[in-house]
Design a protein around this motif. Structure first.
Motif, short mmCIF file in Angstrom:
data_model
loop_
_atom_site.label_atom_id
_atom_site.label_comp_id
_atom_site.label_asym_id
_atom_site.label_seq_id
_atom_site.Cartn_x
_atom_site.Cartn_y
_atom_site.Cartn_z
N ALA A 163 39.69 53.53 39.09
CA ALA A 163 39.36 54.62 38.17
C ALA A 163 38.43 54.16 37.06
O ALA A 163 37.77 54.99 36.42
CB ALA A 163 40.63 55.21 37.58
N THR A 164 38.37 52.85 36.79
CA THR A 164 37.49 52.36 35.73
C THR A 164 36.03 52.29 36.19
O THR A 164 35.13 52.19 35.35
CB THR A 164 37.91 50.95 35.27
OG1 THR A 164 37.75 50.02 36.35
CG2 THR A 164 39.34 50.94 34.78
N GLY A 201 45.05 49.47 30.76
CA GLY A 201 45.04 50.90 30.48
C GLY A 201 46.40 51.55 30.54
O GLY A 201 46.52 52.76 30.31
N PRO A 260 44.31 52.49 38.81
CA PRO A 260 43.58 52.36 37.54
C PRO A 260 42.35 51.47 37.63
O PRO A 260 41.37 51.70 36.94
CB PRO A 260 44.63 51.76 36.59
CG PRO A 260 45.95 52.10 37.18
CD PRO A 260 45.75 52.21 38.65
N LEU A 261 42.41 50.43 38.48
CA LEU A 261 41.23 49.56 38.62
C LEU A 261 40.05 50.34 39.17
O LEU A 261 38.93 50.26 38.65
CB LEU A 261 41.56 48.37 39.52
CG LEU A 261 40.45 47.34 39.73
CD1 LEU A 261 41.07 45.96 39.99
CD2 LEU A 261 39.54 47.70 40.90
N LEU A 303 34.54 44.74 29.93
CA LEU A 303 35.39 45.91 30.11
C LEU A 303 36.81 45.51 30.53
O LEU A 303 37.07 44.37 30.89
CB LEU A 303 34.77 46.85 31.14
CG LEU A 303 33.39 47.42 30.77
CD1 LEU A 303 32.92 48.40 31.83
CD2 LEU A 303 33.42 48.09 29.40
N GLY A 304 37.72 46.50 30.50
CA GLY A 304 39.15 46.25 30.67
C GLY A 304 39.56 45.48 31.90
O GLY A 304 40.05 44.34 31.81
N TRP A 305 39.41 46.07 33.09
CA TRP A 305 39.90 45.40 34.30
C TRP A 305 39.14 44.11 34.62
O TRP A 305 39.77 43.13 35.02
CB TRP A 305 39.89 46.36 35.49
CG TRP A 305 41.20 47.07 35.64
CD1 TRP A 305 41.56 48.27 35.13
CD2 TRP A 305 42.37 46.58 36.32
NE1 TRP A 305 42.86 48.58 35.45
CE2 TRP A 305 43.38 47.56 36.18
CE3 TRP A 305 42.66 45.42 37.03
CZ2 TRP A 305 44.66 47.41 36.73
CZ3 TRP A 305 43.93 45.26 37.57
CH2 TRP A 305 44.91 46.25 37.42
N HIS A 340 29.83 43.48 34.12
CA HIS A 340 30.52 44.21 33.05
C HIS A 340 31.78 43.44 32.63
O HIS A 340 32.88 43.98 32.61
CB HIS A 340 30.88 45.63 33.51
CG HIS A 340 29.69 46.47 33.85
ND1 HIS A 340 29.04 46.40 35.06
CD2 HIS A 340 29.03 47.40 33.11
CE1 HIS A 340 28.02 47.25 35.06
NE2 HIS A 340 27.99 47.86 33.90
#
Length: 300
Positions: free
Chosen positions: A117-118, A230, A114-115, A179-181, A176
């Motif tokens: 993929a971001t 996520g 997932p990391l 953002l999430g990660w 950034h």
């Protein structure tokens, strides 16, 4: 526990590679899609990155681009690429005024973390943007190794390419932070949970234990973790366990029971059921396919 290093180590397959080229006008090179991440550095001169599916990106001297998903693309001196040739067929031109450093990392795309993929399809770091001194230093060393081979070159290149990938991802995270990660890796409570999972994937974790490690309630942990990472905590744990299991099946000759224990399953049957649910095939079939299409696995 260094989370980014752990993720990259598990995702990577094979050795990274890089090539330096000096080219003269006109120049236009095609890079086919591949399982991994690619990068380009415009050491001198300028050009264009033309994605098979995406907006063109103008590149100036010192610009760096990372293509985390390995999409097909063209590097050319103008937005009109003409008839690009494969980069592997590039003919060096010692009188040329453009210097390119191009390389790639082989990654297991069947199980993208997932990391990773971001990250965007194209990560563009202009030479004038941000304060990325360590990245620039690594690029200078890498260019020197590719243009002036000396004893120990292969070992130096491997280390520098690994360093470059980490610095590129760090630089994007720094730019950034909202953002999430990038936020997750700055959130002490969430990183404590991720570190616990990565340090002991074989432990029979319960959400209560993970919440205690984070100093949060179960509800708060689940909400914050899902927002930043996520995935819900237990979903991420299963994903990470299966990613580790796939790597062990592919790269070692550990028995099924040993693999199951190392990723937190009490029996091969329970592990096989979970693995098939994630990958669509039984562990033995997965191993047979990947061993038959590569070199024999090594014991660990």
């Amino acid at each position: 526990m260094d989370l980014l290093s752990d993720i990259i180590a598990v995702m990577r397959t094979g050795r990274p590679s890089a090539n330096w080229a000096r080219v003269g006008s006109p120049w236009s090179y095609r890079f086919a899609p591949y399982d991994g991440a690619g990068f380009h550095v415009v050491v001198r001169g300028s050009g264009w990155l033309l994605m098979d599916d995406g907006d063109p990106v103008q590149l100036g001297p010192g610009d760096v681009v990372l293509l985390p998903a390995g999409h097909g693309h063209v590097l050319a001196e103008s937005r009109d690429p003409g008839h690009p040739v494969p980069f592997e067929d590039a003919v060096p031109d010692e009188t040329g005024n453009v210097e390119l450093l191009c390389g790639k990392y082989r990654l297991d795309r069947r199980r993208t973390h997932p990391l990773l993929a971001t990250l965007p399809n194209v990560l563009h770091l202009p030479a004038h943007a941000g304060d990325h001194g360590r990245l620039r230093a690594a690029l200078g060393l890498l260019a020197a190794e590719t243009t002036n081979p000396r004893p120990g070159r292969d070992a130096a290149l491997a280390g520098l390419l690994d360093l470059l990938l980490v610095y590129l991802i760090r630089a994007w995270f720094d730019d950034h932070e909202d953002l999430g990660w990038p936020r997750a890796l700055r959130d002490r409570a969430i990183t404590s949970v991720l570190e616990a999972m990565h340090a002991a994937p074989d432990k029979p974790w319960r959400i209560e234990e993970l919440a205690a490690a984070a100093g949060l309630s179960r509800t708060t942990l689940t909400r914050r973790f899902t927002d930043l990472v996520g995935q819900a905590p237990m979903t991420y744990l299963t994903h990470w366990r299966m990613t580790l299991a796939a790597r062990m099946l592919r790269d070692t000759d550990l028995g099924l029971a040993s693999v199951a224990r190392r990723v937190g399953y009490a029996s091969p049957f329970a592990f096989s059921h979970a693995f098939k649910r994630e990958f669509g095939v039984a562990p033995g079939q997965y191993r047979g396919h990947h061993v038959s299409s590569s070199s024999p696995p090594a014991s660990v």
